[in-house]
Design a protein around this motif. Structure first.
Motif, PDB file in Angstrom:
ATOM      1  N   VAL A  51       0.761  -1.301  -0.237  1.00 57.12           N
ATOM      2  CA  VAL A  51       0.128   0.054  -0.086  1.00 57.12           C
ATOM      3  C   VAL A  51       0.880   1.250  -0.038  1.00 57.12           C
ATOM      4  O   VAL A  51       0.767   2.337  -0.866  1.00 57.12           O
ATOM      5  CB  VAL A  51      -1.102  -0.001   1.132  1.00 57.12           C
ATOM      6  CG1 VAL A  51      -1.857   1.366   1.224  1.00 57.12           C
ATOM      7  CG2 VAL A  51      -1.869  -1.102   1.163  1.00 57.12           C
ATOM      8  N   LEU A 299      -6.061  -4.891   5.833  1.00 58.01           N
ATOM      9  CA  LEU A 299      -6.126  -3.295   5.715  1.00 58.01           C
ATOM     10  C   LEU A 299      -7.240  -2.898   6.802  1.00 58.01           C
ATOM     11  O   LEU A 299      -7.166  -1.600   6.829  1.00 58.01           O
ATOM     12  CB  LEU A 299      -6.461  -2.795   4.381  1.00 58.01           C
ATOM     13  CG  LEU A 299      -5.247  -3.315   3.260  1.00 58.01           C
ATOM     14  CD1 LEU A 299      -5.846  -2.645   2.070  1.00 58.01           C
ATOM     15  CD2 LEU A 299      -3.954  -2.857   3.632  1.00 58.01           C
ATOM     16  N   SER A 300      -7.924  -3.432   7.232  1.00 56.97           N
ATOM     17  CA  SER A 300      -9.210  -2.947   8.116  1.00 56.97           C
ATOM     18  C   SER A 300      -8.633  -2.721   9.442  1.00 56.97           C
ATOM     19  O   SER A 300      -9.134  -1.991  10.507  1.00 56.97           O
ATOM     20  CB  SER A 300     -10.276  -4.142   8.142  1.00 56.97           C
ATOM     21  OG  SER A 300     -10.943  -4.104   7.069  1.00 56.97           O
ATOM     22  N   HIS A 302      -5.369  -0.677  11.257  1.00 49.98           N
ATOM     23  CA  HIS A 302      -3.660   0.090  11.167  1.00 49.98           C
ATOM     24  C   HIS A 302      -2.646  -0.642  11.494  1.00 49.98           C
ATOM     25  O   HIS A 302      -2.580  -1.600  12.372  1.00 49.98           O
ATOM     26  CB  HIS A 302      -3.995   1.099  12.115  1.00 49.98           C
ATOM     27  CG  HIS A 302      -2.809   2.077  11.776  1.00 49.98           C
ATOM     28  ND1 HIS A 302      -1.816   2.196  12.116  1.00 49.98           N
ATOM     29  CD2 HIS A 302      -3.054   3.333  11.088  1.00 49.98           C
ATOM     30  CE1 HIS A 302      -0.904   3.206  11.927  1.00 49.98           C
ATOM     31  NE2 HIS A 302      -1.719   4.090  11.007  1.00 49.98           N
ATOM     32  N   TYR A 303      -1.677  -0.551  10.504  1.00 51.50           N
ATOM     33  CA  TYR A 303      -0.594  -1.361  10.583  1.00 51.50           C
ATOM     34  C   TYR A 303       0.140  -1.385  11.664  1.00 51.50           C
ATOM     35  O   TYR A 303       0.982  -2.398  12.125  1.00 51.50           O
ATOM     36  CB  TYR A 303       0.427  -0.899   9.359  1.00 51.50           C
ATOM     37  CG  TYR A 303       1.296   0.272   9.730  1.00 51.50           C
ATOM     38  CD1 TYR A 303       2.631   0.046  10.316  1.00 51.50           C
ATOM     39  CD2 TYR A 303       0.970   1.505   9.433  1.00 51.50           C
ATOM     40  CE1 TYR A 303       3.274   1.022  10.469  1.00 51.50           C
ATOM     41  CE2 TYR A 303       1.586   2.846   9.778  1.00 51.50           C
ATOM     42  CZ  TYR A 303       2.957   2.457  10.198  1.00 51.50           C
ATOM     43  OH  TYR A 303       3.454   3.549  10.411  1.00 51.50           O
ATOM     44  N   LEU A 344      -4.430   7.906   3.563  1.00 52.28           N
ATOM     45  CA  LEU A 344      -3.378   6.971   3.495  1.00 52.28           C
ATOM     46  C   LEU A 344      -1.962   7.726   3.545  1.00 52.28           C
ATOM     47  O   LEU A 344      -1.014   7.210   4.391  1.00 52.28           O
ATOM     48  CB  LEU A 344      -3.327   6.513   2.056  1.00 52.28           C
ATOM     49  CG  LEU A 344      -4.335   5.515   1.637  1.00 52.28           C
ATOM     50  CD1 LEU A 344      -4.312   4.911   0.290  1.00 52.28           C
ATOM     51  CD2 LEU A 344      -4.442   4.257   2.374  1.00 52.28           C
ATOM     52  N   LEU A 348      -0.569   5.875   6.821  1.00 58.35           N
ATOM     53  CA  LEU A 348      -1.169   4.430   6.239  1.00 58.35           C
ATOM     54  C   LEU A 348      -2.491   4.319   6.892  1.00 58.35           C
ATOM     55  O   LEU A 348      -2.564   3.312   7.497  1.00 58.35           O
ATOM     56  CB  LEU A 348      -0.379   3.561   6.010  1.00 58.35           C
ATOM     57  CG  LEU A 348       0.946   3.695   5.249  1.00 58.35           C
ATOM     58  CD1 LEU A 348       1.671   2.469   5.111  1.00 58.35           C
ATOM     59  CD2 LEU A 348       0.554   4.015   3.669  1.00 58.35           C
ATOM     60  N   ASN A 349      -3.184   5.226   7.212  1.00 60.97           N
ATOM     61  CA  ASN A 349      -4.669   4.992   7.789  1.00 60.97           C
ATOM     62  C   ASN A 349      -5.490   4.348   6.841  1.00 60.97           C
ATOM     63  O   ASN A 349      -6.632   4.730   6.182  1.00 60.97           O
ATOM     64  CB  ASN A 349      -5.075   6.453   7.963  1.00 60.97           C
ATOM     65  CG  ASN A 349      -6.585   6.084   8.884  1.00 60.97           C
ATOM     66  OD1 ASN A 349      -6.891   5.125   9.465  1.00 60.97           O
ATOM     67  ND2 ASN A 349      -7.131   7.292   9.455  1.00 60.97           N
ATOM     68  N   THR A 350      -5.089   3.043   6.748  1.00 59.79           N
ATOM     69  CA  THR A 350      -5.946   2.183   5.666  1.00 59.79           C
ATOM     70  C   THR A 350      -7.488   1.623   6.294  1.00 59.79           C
ATOM     71  O   THR A 350      -8.467   1.499   5.595  1.00 59.79           O
ATOM     72  CB  THR A 350      -5.390   0.761   5.512  1.00 59.79           C
ATOM     73  OG1 THR A 350      -5.117   0.126   6.913  1.00 59.79           O
ATOM     74  CG2 THR A 350      -4.051   0.931   4.744  1.00 59.79           C
ATOM     75  N   ALA A 353      -9.288   4.711   5.489  1.00 60.27           N
ATOM     76  CA  ALA A 353      -9.603   4.675   4.070  1.00 60.27           C
ATOM     77  C   ALA A 353     -10.653   3.702   3.630  1.00 60.27           C
ATOM     78  O   ALA A 353     -11.676   3.963   2.769  1.00 60.27           O
ATOM     79  CB  ALA A 353      -8.309   4.067   3.418  1.00 60.27           C
ATOM     80  N   ILE A 354     -10.907   2.492   4.237  1.00 59.46           N
ATOM     81  CA  ILE A 354     -12.112   1.470   4.157  1.00 59.46           C
ATOM     82  C   ILE A 354     -13.212   2.152   4.583  1.00 59.46           C
ATOM     83  O   ILE A 354     -14.311   2.206   3.963  1.00 59.46           O
ATOM     84  CB  ILE A 354     -11.651   0.099   4.763  1.00 59.46           C
ATOM     85  CG1 ILE A 354     -10.581  -0.447   3.857  1.00 59.46           C
ATOM     86  CG2 ILE A 354     -12.822  -0.603   4.822  1.00 59.46           C
ATOM     87  CD1 ILE A 354     -10.206  -1.886   4.705  1.00 59.46           C
ATOM     88  N   LEU A 376      -5.917   0.907  -3.265  1.00 60.87           N
ATOM     89  CA  LEU A 376      -5.670   0.069  -2.221  1.00 60.87           C
ATOM     90  C   LEU A 376      -5.166  -1.230  -2.670  1.00 60.87           C
ATOM     91  O   LEU A 376      -5.010  -1.999  -1.763  1.00 60.87           O
ATOM     92  CB  LEU A 376      -7.017   0.108  -1.471  1.00 60.87           C
ATOM     93  CG  LEU A 376      -7.263   1.309  -0.352  1.00 60.87           C
ATOM     94  CD1 LEU A 376      -8.595   1.098   0.074  1.00 60.87           C
ATOM     95  CD2 LEU A 376      -6.143   1.496   0.515  1.00 60.87           C
TER      96      LEU A 376
END
Length: 454
Positions: A51, A299-300, A302-303, A344, A348-350, A353-354, A376
């Protein structure tokens, strides 16, 4: 241009990415040791940094990003697998490397710009080790070459621990030829049955840590923008990389920003063979779980937070993606909107984003949704095959059940609703009824032919 902010593990703060050269943004991520199938946890850093790779390409241009992810193909685990199976090491690593690339492609990961194999960079490792010895940062002892940790005053800065704390909390290989228990191996001897290469210290093979320092220098230079990996690599691997590289190239800086993703759990517990909750990416794919679903679930979260894989999340991800793909297929992709890119770009706030994609879908913005899915890595130029094959127009059945439900609410006779619902369930359709209406989703065992009588 979007400002990308990332949490730098080394400084413990969020920093704006300021590329050394905006025409060549450079990132190195530690890759797998290829001795077996990639387990589900191995997929998390691949997806996370994929990503980021996509985001960097979107912001700076596809031709202005260099992404390196290595393959460790010389390792004692590989040697043990070879001895156990009787197969040649090169045969094992070629096979397992192919497995890894196939499985990561299935979860939507682009191939990095460079994917160096450790065995192709032995000469560069030997050169770097010779330089460290010459500068007094390493020493030869009993066929080994070791890095002298006390020669690098900033050792421990990444993990934020002192050398004494690290000795107390780590399993340190205490050997008589070590000057300091924390000194780590750069080169070790090989016997006749073990892979080895000629060197100034005799026939041997590299230690684990030196390969990434040598390969990153060869492909990205002494100073680059981002270095990443799982947080299990922070110590000792990344700590040792920094020490080697900083001493080999004093003043160069090595990596400006360090990123580390958290680990994965399964149903709230650490993934472990002893707990019976260990599985590979291939296990899931072969069990009918689409790669896009695996990616969506990853991705749901946060990393930098632990990721919990559950059956419930998997089923929900598949249901959501089916609906999104049905909508996205109705229009051409639009350029990703600024809000999505900004999310993002915010470390990287995936997950955010979702949530944004849910809003786009709810508003019926098919083109924007399709463009967002693409950024994504959740959708290529076409609707995924599994969705196309398993998507069935259930709108008429939703309307039919909804009308029957409305009538039943008035007459208090739910026999027809129960009959329709039973037939749908028998056909492999998940039925959800709420105050918001009726939602039908094909399950893995969906049989469209079974609905014909309805």
């Amino acid at each position: 241009m979007t400002t990308i902010k990332l949490h730098n593990t080394k400084t413990k703060s969020r920093e704006s990415l300021e590329p050394i050269d905006p025409r060549n943004v450079r990132m190195y991520v530690c890759g797998p040791t290829v001795y077996d199938r990639a387990h589900l946890g191995n997929a998390r850093p691949v997806i996370v940094f994929d990503v980021l790779f996509r985001l960097l390409r979107h912001v700076y241009g596809q031709d202005h990003v260099t992404y390196v992810r290595n393959f460790t193909d010389v390792d004692d685990k590989i040697n043990a697998r070879s001895a156990q199976s009787g197969r040649a090491i090169g045969e094992i690593t070629a096979e397992t490397t192919g497995w890894f690339l196939d499985d990561m492609a299935a979860v939507g990961a682009l191939e990095p710009t460079h994917m160096p194999r450790a065995t192709a960079y032995i000469a560069q490792m030997v050169t770097m080790i010779e330089d460290l010895v010459a500068k007094g940062h390493a020493y030869a002892a009993e066929g080994h070459v070791l890095f002298a940790v006390d020669s690098y005053k900033d050792y421990g800065a990444l993990s934020g621990r002192s050398v004494d704390d690290m000795i107390a909390g780590a399993r340190v290989d205490v050997a008589p030829y070590k000057r300091n228990p924390m000194d780590f191996v750069l080169w070790k001897p090989s016997d006749a049955q073990t892979p080895g290469w000629d060197s100034p210290w005799g026939r041997g093979r590299p230690g684990w840590h030196i390969e990434c320092s040598a390969m990153s220098y060869a492909l990205l230079g002494a100073h680059f923008d981002i270095h990443g990996g799982g947080n299990d690599l922070m110590f000792p691997h990344h700590e040792n990389e920094i020490a080697q590289s900083a001493c080999a190239h004093p003043g160069a800086g090595f990596a400006n920003i360090w990123l580390h993703n958290e680990m994965l759990q399964v149903e709230g517990r650490k993934m472990s063979k002893s707990l019976g909750n260990f599985f590979t990416v291939r296990d899931l794919l072969d069990d009918g779980v689409p790669g896009e679903v695996i990616r969506f679930v990853m991705l749901s979260t946060h990393y930098r937070k632990p990721m919990d894989w559950t059956d419930k999340k998997r089923d929900e991800a598949e249901r959501v993606l089916r609906k999104w793909y049905a909508l996205a297929a109705t229009e051409e992709a639009a350029a990703p909107d600024d809000l999505l890119v900004g999310l993002l770009g915010d470390d990287l706030n995936t997950a955010g984003a979702i949530a944004h994609l849910h809003k786009l879908a709810g508003a019926g913005q098919a083109g924007a949704l399709r463009g967002a899915l693409a950024l994504l890595g959740l959708m290529g130029s076409q609707v995924p095959d599994w969705a196309a094959q398993r998507t069935f127009d259930l709108a008429a059945y939703e309307a039919y059940l909804s009308d029957a439900r409305t009538t039943a609410m008035q007459t208090k006779d739910f026999a027809e609703v129960d009959r329709i619902k039973a037939m749908l369930l028998a056909a492999g359709v998940q039925v959800q009824m709420s105050k918001d209406g009726v939602v039908l989703t094909p399950a893995a065992d969906f049989d469209a032919a079974a609905l014909e009588v309805l």
